[in-house]
Write an enzyme that holds these catalytic residues in place. Sequence first.
Site, PDB file in Angstrom:
ATOM      1  N   TRP A  30       0.808  -1.227   0.000  1.00  0.00           N
ATOM      2  CA  TRP A  30       0.000   0.000   0.000  1.00  0.00           C
ATOM      3  C   TRP A  30       0.839   1.274   0.000  1.00  0.00           C
ATOM      4  CZ3 TRP A  30      -4.518  -0.925   4.035  1.00  0.00           C
ATOM      5  CH2 TRP A  30      -5.434  -1.826   3.469  1.00  0.00           C
ATOM      6  N   LYS A  31       2.138   1.131   0.271  1.00  0.00           N
ATOM      7  CA  LYS A  31       3.004   2.316   0.374  1.00  0.00           C
ATOM      8  C   LYS A  31       2.402   3.287   1.402  1.00  0.00           C
ATOM      9  CE  LYS A  31       4.501   1.308  -4.228  1.00  0.00           C
ATOM     10  NZ  LYS A  31       5.109   1.739  -5.482  1.00  0.00           N
ATOM     11  N   HIS A  91      12.864  -2.575  -1.135  1.00  0.00           N
ATOM     12  CA  HIS A  91      12.037  -2.001  -2.197  1.00  0.00           C
ATOM     13  C   HIS A  91      12.812  -0.845  -2.842  1.00  0.00           C
ATOM     14  CE1 HIS A  91       8.851   0.160  -4.251  1.00  0.00           C
ATOM     15  NE2 HIS A  91       8.161  -0.974  -4.207  1.00  0.00           N
ATOM     16  N   GLU A 130      11.996   2.013  -3.712  1.00  0.00           N
ATOM     17  CA  GLU A 130      11.769   3.338  -3.116  1.00  0.00           C
ATOM     18  C   GLU A 130      12.594   3.501  -1.839  1.00  0.00           C
ATOM     19  OE1 GLU A 130       7.483   3.107  -3.079  1.00  0.00           O
ATOM     20  OE2 GLU A 130       7.498   3.160  -5.268  1.00  0.00           O
ATOM     21  N   GLU A 175      11.288  -6.364  -9.509  1.00  0.00           N
ATOM     22  CA  GLU A 175      10.543  -5.141  -9.823  1.00  0.00           C
ATOM     23  C   GLU A 175      11.425  -4.183 -10.616  1.00  0.00           C
ATOM     24  OE1 GLU A 175       7.068  -4.563  -6.883  1.00  0.00           O
ATOM     25  OE2 GLU A 175       8.814  -3.557  -6.068  1.00  0.00           O
ATOM     26  N   GLY A 177       4.733   2.014 -10.730  1.00  0.00           N
ATOM     27  CA  GLY A 177       3.862   3.183 -10.661  1.00  0.00           C
ATOM     28  C   GLY A 177       3.808   3.997 -11.943  1.00  0.00           C
ATOM     29  N   SER A 193       3.404  -2.112 -12.033  1.00  0.00           N
ATOM     30  CA  SER A 193       2.173  -1.858 -12.795  1.00  0.00           C
ATOM     31  C   SER A 193       1.370  -3.123 -13.092  1.00  0.00           C
ATOM     32  CB  SER A 193       2.485  -1.083 -14.082  1.00  0.00           C
ATOM     33  OG  SER A 193       3.062   0.171 -13.767  1.00  0.00           O
ATOM     34  N   GLY A 253       1.431  -2.505  -6.213  1.00  0.00           N
ATOM     35  CA  GLY A 253       1.247  -1.229  -5.529  1.00  0.00           C
ATOM     36  C   GLY A 253      -0.135  -0.681  -5.817  1.00  0.00           C
ATOM     37  N   GLY A 254      -0.233   0.178  -6.830  1.00  0.00           N
ATOM     38  CA  GLY A 254      -1.469   0.901  -7.156  1.00  0.00           C
ATOM     39  C   GLY A 254      -2.729   0.039  -7.171  1.00  0.00           C
TER      40      GLY A 254
HETATM   41  P1  PGA Z   1       2.907  -0.512  -8.779  1.00  0.00           P
HETATM   42  O1  PGA Z   1       3.965  -0.690  -7.571  1.00  0.00           O
HETATM   43  O2  PGA Z   1       2.107  -1.773  -8.854  1.00  0.00           O
HETATM   44  O3  PGA Z   1       2.101   0.684  -8.387  1.00  0.00           O
HETATM   45  O4  PGA Z   1       3.708  -0.294 -10.016  1.00  0.00           O
HETATM   46  C1  PGA Z   1       4.637  -1.917  -7.374  1.00  0.00           C
HETATM   47  C2  PGA Z   1       5.550  -1.817  -6.173  1.00  0.00           C
HETATM   48  O5  PGA Z   1       6.135  -0.760  -5.951  1.00  0.00           O
HETATM   49  O6  PGA Z   1       5.705  -2.799  -5.402  1.00  0.00           O
END
Ligand code: PGA
Length: 253
Positions: free
Chosen positions: A10-11, A95, A97, A167, A173, A213, A234-235
């Site tokens: 979920w970030k 991750h 990020e 990833e 994202g 994505s 994520g999204g």
């Molecule tokens: P995303 O993110 O599905 O929004 O691209 C994936 C993630 O960062 O784990």
Amino acid sequence: MRKPIIAGNWKMYKTMDEAISFMDALTGKLKESDQADTVICPPAPYLATLVEKAKGSTVRIGAQTMHEEVEGAFTGEISPTMLKSIGVEFVVLGHSERRQYYNETDESVNLKVKSAFEHKLTPIVCVGETLEQREGNETSAVVSDQVKKAFAGVNETDASSSIVAYEPVWAIGTGRTATAEDANEVCAQIRTVLTDLYSETVAQAIRIQYGGSVKPGNIEELLSMSDIDGALVGGASLDPESFAALVEAGSNV
Ligand code: PGA
């Protein structure tokens, strides 16, 4: 066959009320017969509540990061024993990020991976190349190096139970997914690295997710590939309808 694992990251999204409504909606949609492992990784303040909400369902809860030490003067950090003490079972480590904005390195990721195993948490170890590295044909070298460093000093038994998430940074994202073939090629390379590090048996046991994505419209093709055993999302994990559709796709592989 490896059991697919669909994890939602979920970030830094949702309020507590939204997190609770999500869990109510999701657990209402999941079927007893769903075959995929299902993990939600909410922001840290909601972990304990969601562990309680998930009881009696097939959903399991993971953290998005952790510190490697058990305790100490590390303001703002969360330790593996703290996670364990509230019933968290998984932890996303390395991750992109975290690597990009919080200075996580292959070395610090390795310390966290070893600490997770020591405290009986299952790490979801993230690796992946940047766009620049992909365009420079460095994907294989970069990802292999990240895997080797993340698993340095991890024994066979622990390694077998780990999850790796491939990833590509440029696909996170952005709405830009790696083609299923390209994603599978890198996941297969990761498995070869794990075979060299451990054995064929261990490498075949480790589940490798694709992330970047992933959505209901592309998950089936990704999961139909030989070396993709799930998704880190994520999204598309923020909406219970879409996340339930991803779990269902994982259950029909
Ligand atoms: P995303 O993110 O599905 O929004 O691209 C994936 C993630 O960062 O784990």
